[in-house]
Write a protein that holds these residues in place. Structure first.
Motif, PDB file in Angstrom:
ATOM      1  N   THR A   1       0.818  -1.214   0.000  1.00 37.53           N
ATOM      2  CA  THR A   1       0.000   0.000   0.000  1.00 37.53           C
ATOM      3  C   THR A   1       0.853   1.265   0.000  1.00 37.53           C
ATOM      4  O   THR A   1       0.321   2.362  -0.140  1.00 37.53           O
ATOM      5  CB  THR A   1      -0.932   0.042   1.227  1.00 37.53           C
ATOM      6  OG1 THR A   1      -0.125  -0.076   2.404  1.00 37.53           O
ATOM      7  CG2 THR A   1      -1.939  -1.089   1.188  1.00 37.53           C
TER       8      THR A   1
ATOM      9  N   THR B   1      -3.938   1.477  -4.550  1.00 43.87           N
ATOM     10  CA  THR B   1      -4.666   2.233  -3.535  1.00 43.87           C
ATOM     11  C   THR B   1      -5.058   3.525  -4.213  1.00 43.87           C
ATOM     12  O   THR B   1      -4.204   4.245  -4.735  1.00 43.87           O
ATOM     13  CB  THR B   1      -3.785   2.494  -2.299  1.00 43.87           C
ATOM     14  OG1 THR B   1      -3.419   1.240  -1.736  1.00 43.87           O
ATOM     15  CG2 THR B   1      -4.547   3.312  -1.261  1.00 43.87           C
TER      16      THR B   1
ATOM     17  N   THR C   1      -8.373   0.242  -1.371  1.00 38.59           N
ATOM     18  CA  THR C   1      -7.233  -0.539  -1.835  1.00 38.59           C
ATOM     19  C   THR C   1      -7.825  -1.763  -2.511  1.00 38.59           C
ATOM     20  O   THR C   1      -8.780  -2.346  -1.984  1.00 38.59           O
ATOM     21  CB  THR C   1      -6.335  -0.959  -0.655  1.00 38.59           C
ATOM     22  OG1 THR C   1      -5.725   0.212  -0.104  1.00 38.59           O
ATOM     23  CG2 THR C   1      -5.250  -1.938  -1.107  1.00 38.59           C
TER      24      THR C   1
END
Lengths: 92, 986, 202
Positions: free
Chosen positions: C78, C150, C159
């Protein structure tokens, strides 16, 4: 407009928050001229025509602060890098 | 009826019914509303904007200036729709607009009798004095006289949506150049999108009488379309207008998904807004046939030669029983011949030139068309065109015709090249502006680039399609361009017929005539941008597509500086008008933005809560009980119950940030004004953070869960902003600090229980943990479990001033915790409360909130100056020491109560010394928060007052001229309840 | 917004059911329940070491927006040095303990099992549906099985990653934004026929 995030790839500019001039450094708060230095740091901005290094925050992405080099006249993105390179590259 | 007996890309086997101004007509699939009206002999379709002159159909495309109609009725009514782009459907109804009482007999057409007074700049000259006339006379007059169709005032029953698309090559326009470009790019394997604003691909190839690769052009279109449709890497987008070019090779488009049907099919939007991100774009938007300026050039029946030919060839419609063509260029001649070939009776081809190419002359001769060289049309007659007067040298002649095709040359449709600042460049040799600089990644092919011959278009399209694909990383083999004959493209620049008589129009839609350009010149408005604004030329919905060229040419002639030096105005998005609905997409009404329910929302609903929007969040505002007459009665009850026993509120909306790492303490010391590195594990502390300019950014409590683990709360409103700020500090200012942030706002439901009995309630919830004052003192934190094993963090905090706890559990357990709290609190009469009571409790206690942390206040202003540590630096420290911030005269946070306690305070009132004039100079501060305090039985307030702390007990005026209130108040401590803070420590 | 959701409160998940024209749905979505989730962040300067520890433990982390799975755990990049890890058949506390054992004491671990809902979106028209809100190129050439992003959809941060070739995508959506996300998904998918499961009866 798209910004090529070094982590996420090409992304819509709406995902990013703009802060501005990335050439500034927070002054030494203990310096004798701290008051003047902080005033300049907080309020005074160049408004260059052409290439400009700017902070953008990838708020709706990897949450990294980026330094985007942008042509203020054409909006062309000339380069993007992490404001803090990678955690592994920062000397302790 | 002027439908030709054969020809046209219409399905004559099927008939569609439609009405115009209530009269029923018939057309065929493949028609536009314009072609169907012409086929039914309807030539008068509207009245002009200013003079209310009768107007007809002028073009065959989206640049139409005259034939604007109201389409459909009721909630789906759509004003100012161009009849030339409306695809005919069964049951279509349209109305003419800008006429009263009827299209045939329009009362305001008398305007043209007074046209000398309505010339350029007439708005500026006429509606000036006296000022009192503005509202009562001038504005109503302008509103009635001007304006076009009327919008429906009903909610739009249809849906709209947005979508993104990505491609290697976007081809805009599907004429010869566009199709050739799409084919060559697609064959190389690139992802291609071909966008065409029409419902049919082919552009001018549908009109022109030409051959490609030895076959009729329409066969080429059909083959190209079939090949493209079969390729998986191609997306064909008919009915899609690319209306804007934006930074980063992004193009905005409207796809008219359902405009060609009466009502959208189930689950289909009416329109879709596309944002196409294209590595390369090829603009192949062709060129417009532009008008020539001559007296009476706006009469219904006068249209571009291109339109005359298109109605004949594509739609099988003669624009009148017979026609003439007036031109200065070879394309105009070809259009006349194509129309003749399709069956239109062309009485004469009038060309200003003395000599025409011999091939065209031979064709004309073969078709039996009379050619008048060196001729000019100097007058027209008829409400609907009935005759034209032609002057050849000193001789004049009147021809009885119902239609006149005019062609002053091709104006490249380069609108999109201007959107990022490109300036068109004039080319003398073709008497046209061509694209100057174009947006990055864009190239222009075909007529838009001044390549007017068919062979050139095909060659340019093929080459640029291949180049664009190569630039995008697809190396295809160079393909030969489709072959076609070189079409004649000669032109003699000619803008205006010099003749006296009727008005000679430059801008049809805004009724700007040649005379107006003369006035603008005479009065000094000569630069094109001034010309445009003074005369309103080019400011109508067609953005000057028809008018700019002639207008600036006329000005160039008057100034004598030439067209290149005169220059042109630039085009801005949108290329054609865009409905606001499609820009909104599905974000309408309550879906305008997301709604965030709290973890206990469903529970609060069951309790009958009234909700309030705070940002995206929906929070309970108060919980009315049967019999309570208003919100205040409910809130008073909730406050009283909380102060006397206990109350409960969901505070999950606070921002919650998890901080881990060895440097968290150091980090917090630098972002808060007070110390956090010294905070003991298991304790929480209230903190204030500043912006670098010394003003307060946010406040909240931060707890230390372990040596290297803290959890911070932020205000609901600033949750995102604070997170971003902390990341900035870590990544930009102090990258050497080892701190990791995670948002845990959504992970934890947090419920505050307040009041003297809150400990008794808590004791019933915990799984045996000691919650006594000794074990869990004020500002203490416990990590434990509740309700038989649910992980919980308990913070002993107080916003109300009472004994209180905030209990955090995983979000999915929030509702269960709330129910358990209510059950445990039942013996004490536990009372749920909302944001209203939360506000009253904190105002009574004198705690600051958003109204005080308003971006204009420092920590010192808020009475928190002594909280600031002097042992360290922190964000905002240096600038918070500036003289103005330390000025003793600066308004300081204090409390206020009305001297006459029956009076009600109002937030926003300003403070004045008693007896002084209410001037800005005498302003001493302002009231930020007010509430009725049920505890004290009267209105109370918080605010900022000059030297406030020194003036406790003094009386000042709270002056509120906006709401007409001016009352005497007494300055007091902001802590109205329990100023010593004993209750929260018991 | 169409009448499609006129009866669904904005504060509730869109109820399970079939939306749009009858017949085989072009898009399906199901709420994936019973997953634990946590964020994992490398200490400053120790991303490589953390990746090595996880490689030894059989979960090859990549410092990029990719989804990696070892059958039990799925790790999704992420941000630099950051992953969202989901696990089936585990409590949040158990996942945290498991990750702590691999990552060592210095890595930042945060339980996120209650923070999000997880939706799996699949079907022949999944890409066409997602294109109505996602400004990321999902063409197989640009975004393949295992790729993650994301980003923001209809003002909602998400995400997601492509979890199957077919294609199928897994979306992680903040719990309080889930009703709004499902409203967007439902109206966007309805034209293709949309089957929604796992969100309850409303």
């Amino acid at each position: 407009m798209r910004i090529p995030c070094p982590y996420c790839g090409s992304r819509d500019a709406h995902e990013f928050a703009y802060l501005g001039d990335a050439t500034l450094t927070r002054p030494d708060p203990a310096a004798p001229d701290a008051a003047e230095a902080f005033h300049a740091y907080t309020y005074l901005r160049e408004n260059p025509e052409g290439a400009h290094r700017e902070y953008w925050y990838h708020a709706n992405g990897c949450r990294r602060w980026l330094v985007v080099t942008r042509n203020t006249k054409t909006h062309e993105i000339l380069g993007v890098e992490f404001a803090r390179p990678s955690t592994d590259e920062v000397p302790a | 009826m002027t439908r030709l007996s054969t020809g046209g890309l219409i399905d004559r086997s099927r008939t569609l019914s439609f009405t115009f101004d209530g009269v029923a007509y018939k057309g065929h699939p493949g028609d536009t509303l314009a072609s169907a009206l012409l086929a039914n002999g309807v030539r008068l379709v509207g009245r002009s904007f200013k003079y209310h002159r009768p107007r007809g159909i002028f073009t065959c495309g989206s640049e139409e200036p005259n034939a604007l109609v109201e389409l459909r009725a009721g909630a789906r009514k759509e004003p100012n729709t161009r009849a030339t782009t409306v695809e005919l459907f069964d049951g279509l109804s349209a109305q003419s607009q800008n006429r009263w009482p009827s299209l045939e007999h329009d009362a305001l057409s008398v305007n043209q009798l007074v046209s000398p007074f309505l010339g350029a700049g007439f708005y500026y000259k006429t509606f000036m004095w006296p000022a009192s006339f503005w509202e009562k006379v001038y504005e109503p007059f302008i509103r009635r006289a001007a304006g076009l169709g009327a919008a429906s005032e009903l909610p739009d029953p249809d849906t709209y949506e947005k979508a993104f698309a990505f491609c290697d090559v976007l081809v805009i326009g599907s004429g010869a150049a566009g199709l050739a470009a799409a084919l060559s790019a697609a064959r190389s394997g690139a992802r291609v999108i071909l966008a065409e604003e029409d419902f049919r691909f082919g552009g001018r190839l549908l009109t022109e009488d030409v051959a490609i690769d030895g076959a009729p052009a329409r066969d080429f279109v059909a083959h190209a379309e079939a090949e493209l449709a079969a390729l998986p890497n191609v997306r064909l987008m008919p009915r899609t207008t690319v209306f804007g070019a934006y930074d980063g090779s992004e193009y905005a488009c409207v796809e008219r998904v359902s405009d060609h049907v009466a009502v959208p099919a189930a689950f289909q939007p009416r329109q879709r807004l596309w944002r196409i991100i294209a590595k390369r774009a090829i603009l192949a938007t062709g060129a417009f046939d532009r008008p020539i300026v001559f007296p009476g050039n706006d009469r219904p029946g006068v249209m571009t030669a291109q339109a005359l030919a298109t109605y004949a060839r594509r739609f099988g419609v003669g624009a009148g029983a017979n026609a003439a063509v007036f031109t200065n260029n070879d394309a105009g001649v070809s259009a006349a011949l194509a129309a003749t070939h399709a069956g239109v009776k062309v009485e004469a081809l009038i060309d200003v030139r003395e000599a025409l190419p011999s091939a065209l002359l031979a064709k004309a001769k073969a078709l039996g068309v009379r050619v008048i060289t060196g001729g000019e049309v100097i007058a027209t007659k008829g409400k609907r065109l009935s005759s034209i007067t032609v002057r050849t040298g000193s001789r004049t002649e009147t021809l009885a015709v119902e239609a006149l095709g005019i062609s002053g040359g091709a104006t490249p449709n380069l609108n999109l090249t201007c959107h990022l600042g490109g300036k068109p460049v004039y080319r003398e040799d073709i008497a046209a502006f061509v694209p100057g600089s174009v947006p990055p990644g864009m190239s222009c092919a075909g007529a838009v680039a001044g390549q007017f011959s068919l062979a050139e278009c095909l060659k340019a399209g093929t080459e640029q399609g291949a180049t664009a694909a190569r630039d995008a990383g697809f190396a295809g083999a160079a393909l030969p361009a489709p072959k076609a004959e070189e079409t004649a493209t000669g032109i003699r620049a000619f803008w205006q017929v010099k003749a006296k008589g009727d008005l000679a129009f430059v801008d049809f839609q805004n009724d700007v005539s040649a005379k107006d350009v003369g006035i603008a010149h005479k009065e000094g408005f000569r630069a094109v941008e001034l010309l445009k604004r003074y005369t309103t030329m080019g400011m109508a919905t067609d953005q000057g597509k028809n008018s700019n060229m002639a207008g600036l040419a006329l000005m160039a002639e008057l100034t004598g500086q030439g067209i290149a030096a005169t220059g042109t105005t630039v085009f801005r998005p949108p290329y054609t008008p865009v409905a606001l609905g499609v820009l909104a997409g599905h974000h309408r009404e309550k879906d305008f933005r997301p709604t965030r329910p709290t973890p206990t929302h469903a529970w609060a609903e069951k309790q009958g809560a009234v909700f309030v929007e705070t940002g995206f969040w929906l929070r309970a505002a108060y919980f009315p009980k049967p019999g309570e007459k208003d919100w205040l009665e409910s809130v008073n009850r909730e406050v009283k119950a909380t102060r006397e026993s206990c109350g409960v509120i969901d505070v999950s909306t606070f921002g919650k940030i998890d901080l881990q790492g060895p440097d968290v303490g150091t980090f917090l010391d630098r972002v808060y004004i007070n110390m956090f590195s010294t905070l003991q594990v298991g304790k929480a502390r209230y903190g204030v953070m500043l912006r670098e300019d010394g003003l307060v950014m946010d406040d909240g409590t931060t707890a230390r869960l372990a040596d290297n683990h803290y959890v911070m709360t932020t205000t609901t409103a600033n949750a995102g902003k604070v997170f971003q700020h902390l990341e900035y500090c870590l990544q930009v200012l102090w990258p050497e600090l080892d701190v990791q942030l995670s948002s845990i706002s959504e992970q934890w439901a947090q419920i505050a229980v307040s009041g003297p009995r809150s400990r008794d309630v808590l004791a019933k919830l915990v799984d045996g943990a000691d919650v006594s004052n000794a074990a869990l003192p004020f500002m203490g934190v416990a990590q434990t479990t509740v309700l038989g094993g649910i992980e919980a963090r308990i913070f002993r905090l107080s916003f109300s001033g009472e004994l209180g706890y905030e209990i955090a559990v995983p979000a999915r357990q929030g509702e269960r915790l709330m129910e358990a709290i209510m059950e445990a609190g039942k013996p004490f009469g536990i009372t749920p409360y909302g944001t209203e009571t939360l506000g009253v409790l904190r105002i009574e206690k004198g705690h600051v909130s958003g109204s005080e942390l308003n971006g204009q206040t420092s920590a010192r202003d808020l009475g928190m100056g002594r909280m600031a540590s002097t042992k360290k630096d922190y964000i905002g420290r240096v600038l918070s020491q500036r003289p103005a911030f330390l000025d003793p005269e600066r308004p300081i946070f204090v409390g206020f109560k009305p001297v006459d306690t029956a009076q009600r305070l109002r937030a926003g009132a300003h403070f004045l010394k008693v007896g002084v004039e209410p001037t800005t100079h005498n302003d001493e501060g302002y009231l930020t928060s007010v509430a009725y305090s049920p505890t004290l039985g009267h209105s109370i307030g918080l605010g900022f007052l000059k030297r406030g702390l020194e003036r406790i007990g003094e009386q000042v005026r709270a002056y509120d001229p906006v709401r007409g209130s001016d009352i005497l108040v007494e300055v007091c401590s902001p802590a109205f309840v329990d100023p010593e803070g004993e209750k929260q420590r018991v | 917004m169409s009448d499609l959701l006129a009866h669904v409160p904005h504060t509730r998940l869109v109820p399970e059911g079939h939306y749009g024209p009858a017949g085989t749905p072009g898009v399906s979505a199901r709420q994936v329940l019973g997953l634990a989730a946590a964020t994992l962040a490398a200490p400053r300067g120790k991303t490589a070491a953390l990746i090595a520890s996880f490689a030894d433990a059989g979960l090859p982390l990549v410092d990029a927006p990719k989804a990696m799975s070892n059958g039990v755990l799925t790790a999704v990049g992420t941000g630099p040095g950051r992953w969202l890890i989901t696990a089936e058949g585990m409590t949040g506390a158990a996942l945290l303990a498991h990750l702590r054992a691999i990552a060592g004491p210095d890595a930042a671990l945060t339980d996120q099992s209650d923070a999000n809902i997880i939706l799996e979106v699949s079907g022949a028209a999944a890409r066409a549906t997602l294109a109505k809100g996602i400004a990321v190129d999902l063409d197989p050439l640009a975004f393949a099985h295992g790729d993650a992003a994301t980003t923001v959809v209809s003002h909602i941060g998400v995400t997601f990653w492509q979890s199957e070739e077919a294609p199928a995508y897994r979306f992680v959506v903040a719990r309080s934004f889930a009703p709004a996300f499902l409203r967007w998904l439902t109206v966007s998918a309805a034209e293709f026929g949309f089957a929604l499961t796992g969100t309850g009866r409303g």
